[in-house]
Enzyme design. Structure first.
Site, short mmCIF file in Angstrom:
data_model
loop_
_atom_site.label_atom_id
_atom_site.label_comp_id
_atom_site.label_asym_id
_atom_site.label_seq_id
_atom_site.Cartn_x
_atom_site.Cartn_y
_atom_site.Cartn_z
N GLY A 204 13.01 6.94 -64.69
CA GLY A 204 12.41 6.40 -63.49
C GLY A 204 11.77 7.42 -62.59
CB CYS A 327 14.46 21.16 -67.91
SG CYS A 327 14.19 19.44 -67.44
#
Length: 354
Positions: A204, A327
């Site tokens: 999302g 990340c």
């Protein structure tokens, strides 16, 4: 007390802000519509109806069926559930998996885990444009190959892999095809039927929805072993109380992405072209992968006169961007993606994402 003035945000491949319309859709499910969707009374039924509406909104974005959408905490969980769950449930068919060296760390770490459990994994190379070779993919297929895992859009460089051709090859050999579409949803037209994708993950917070919610698309004939056991939610494949507000937010974000797709793509491409022209005309940097198929929201630039960290520090009051994947931001080294593309000596590459 007023909020501090922040620089222009150009790190949307890392995360996006929640659309105000998404937030408005979510708010009632934190307050008056707070029921547990597993309850049989009216409060539970209202929550369950909202979840099923969101399931339909997610499926519409990728042309899937509603009952093929499984809600998770995000793409990382969906990747683990899809790959590990499929490998365990289908080990009687084989133990060989094919993936790509430039996949997201969530895929690579999952495959490394499976290797420790006795599975065999082939890691495909990419060329200078970031693309796999379909010939190498075909030659890597073995009698015991059960899964092909290739991402749609690379999160660091924005390259679009030949997904439809990969899907056709997987179908030809009757091998399940898993696609990480986290960076693709809302920016690339995805059709799981035409692309012959069997499993697909999304998150999302990459498309103006909330963090902490994602989904796994999984065809009805696919069998997986659950990672989380509990009260039987999501057909027994993902136990735990439904996070109704976040699920509603994901659904609304997917609905808006579908409705506004054409205008969003036009705006993203326009922004990217303007910035490419600026860097080229002012001799500030080289636009990487310009001749490759690219998603419209990610721009990779090799700076001419600065190291990436230095440049972003100088410009920190004007805008924020990334030196690579967020990340990987805690690991001060060249990313695995750039290493595979022979950028292993380069510390002057920035990623701008709209």
């Amino acid at each position: 007390m007023s909020s501090p003035k922040l620089p222009l945000y150009l790190d949307n491949a890392s995360t996006t802000k929640v659309d105000k319309r998404v937030l408005e859709e979510m708010l009632p499910y934190f307050t008056e519509l707070f029921g547990n969707a597993s309850s049989s009374h009216s409060y539970g039924k209202v929550a369950k109806h909202a979840i099923e509406k969101a399931r339909s909104q997610v499926s519409d974005l990728i042309n899937a069926n509603d009952n093929e959408i499984l809600f998770t905490s995000g793409a990382t969980e969906a990747i683990n559930l899809g790959i590990k769950g499929y490998a365990e449930a289908n080990s009687h068919k084989g133990n060989h998996i094919i993936t790509v060296k430039t996949e997201h760390k969530a895929v690579l770490a999952t495959c490394e885990y499976l290797e420790s459990k006795g599975y065999e994994v082939t890691y495909l190379n990419v060329d200078k444009n970031g693309l796999i070779s379909l010939d190498q993919l075909r030659s890597s297929i073995l009698d015991n190959t059960i899964l092909i895992v290739v991402m749609y859009v690379n999160n660091e460089i924005g390259i679009i892999q030949p997904i439809r051709e990969i899907g056709l090859m997987a179908k030809e050999y009757e091998i399940t095809f898993f696609c990480d579409a986290t960076q693709a949803v809302g920016k690339v037209h995805i059709d799981v039927e035409k692309d012959n994708i069997d499993m697909l993950c999304l998150s999302g917070h990459k498309l103006n929805g909330p963090k902490g919610i994602g989904a796994l698309f999984m065809r009805r004939n696919i069998e997986i072993t659950p990672l989380i056991h509990g009260g039987g939610q999501e057909k027994g494949l993902r136990g735990g109380t439904y996070n109704t507000p976040l699920i509603v937010g994901l659904g609304k974000a997917c609905q808006l992405a579908l409705i506004e797709f054409e205008s969003n793509i036009f705006n993203l491409i326009s922004k990217r072209k303007r910035l490419e022209n600026y860097y080229e005309k002012n001799n500030l940097g080289l636009i990487n992968f310009k001749e490759s198929p690219r998603a419209p929201h990610i721009l990779s630039i090799t700076l001419y006169d600065y190291e990436a960290e230095e440049f972003l520090m100088i410009k920190s009051k004007e805008f924020v961007a990334s030196t690579g994947s967020a990340c990987n931001s805690e690991i001060m080294e060249i990313s695995h993606v750039l290493k595979e593309l022979d950028f292993n000596q380069n510390n002057n590459i920035i990623r701008i994402s709209f």
